[in-house]
Scaffold this motif. Sequence first.
Motif, PDB file in Angstrom:
ATOM      1  N   ASP A   1      -5.129   7.098   3.154  1.00 35.21           N
ATOM      2  CA  ASP A   1      -4.407   7.527   1.956  1.00 35.21           C
ATOM      3  C   ASP A   1      -5.364   7.930   0.839  1.00 35.21           C
ATOM      4  O   ASP A   1      -5.019   8.769   0.006  1.00 35.21           O
TER       5      ASP A   1
ATOM      6  N   ASN B   1       0.823  -1.202   0.000  1.00 32.26           N
ATOM      7  CA  ASN B   1       0.000   0.000   0.000  1.00 32.26           C
ATOM      8  C   ASN B   1       0.867   1.265   0.000  1.00 32.26           C
ATOM      9  O   ASN B   1       0.589   2.219  -0.722  1.00 32.26           O
TER      10      ASN B   1
ATOM     11  N   CYS C   1       0.826   3.921  -3.031  1.00 33.11           N
ATOM     12  CA  CYS C   1       0.403   5.272  -2.665  1.00 33.11           C
ATOM     13  C   CYS C   1       1.493   6.286  -3.027  1.00 33.11           C
ATOM     14  O   CYS C   1       1.189   7.375  -3.518  1.00 33.11           O
TER      15      CYS C   1
ATOM     16  N   VAL D   1      -5.298   1.588  -3.032  1.00 28.98           N
ATOM     17  CA  VAL D   1      -4.850   2.289  -1.829  1.00 28.98           C
ATOM     18  C   VAL D   1      -5.890   2.111  -0.734  1.00 28.98           C
ATOM     19  O   VAL D   1      -7.088   2.146  -0.988  1.00 28.98           O
TER      20      VAL D   1
ATOM     21  N   SER E   1      -7.542   4.552  -7.955  1.00 28.61           N
ATOM     22  CA  SER E   1      -6.790   4.576  -6.698  1.00 28.61           C
ATOM     23  C   SER E   1      -7.518   3.857  -5.580  1.00 28.61           C
ATOM     24  O   SER E   1      -6.887   3.264  -4.718  1.00 28.61           O
TER      25      SER E   1
END
Length: 169
Positions: free
Chosen positions: A126, A76, A80, A122, A118
């Motif tokens: 975040d 992650n 990110c 993620v 995303s």
Amino acid sequence: ASAPAGPSDVAEAFFRELAGFDAQLGCLLGEPRAAAASQRRGGRHFDMRKSSMELDLERQWAKKLQVFLPVPFTRNGAVCGILKIALKALYEYAREETFTTYGLQQLQVDAEFFGEVSRDFVEGEDTAVLGGLIAEVVGSASQRCEAPHLIDEAIVERICAERKSSLHA
């Protein structure tokens, strides 16, 4: 030029590259991706219900966000970090360009597509940081457009969801 029918080829190529990086990181670090990640529908990136003070705070945070810091040695964290760098670069691009209405709308669709993607890669808080960067990209481009007119949020979401589902197929 006309209103965008979907994310640009560059946005789709970014999605494919990110999926490849994520898979490689999963193998390298031995961290499986949570099955529920693709089903998650975290908060909207273009939330029009936010107050002007909340939006101003997000803009200030996005402008000051330092993206080239060490990231956690996790799947992650690495993904990110990649997304932060890419979105910060897109923000800097939007800050330097002048947009037509249709160029702004294409950037709006691409930014929402990045946000949609995303959420699959993620986790946790975040997504809020990335959401702030995405909102700042569109906000900056709007300021650099002579006749800014954004597409309705529901239409942009539908366009991006349809294209994303066809990429997963």
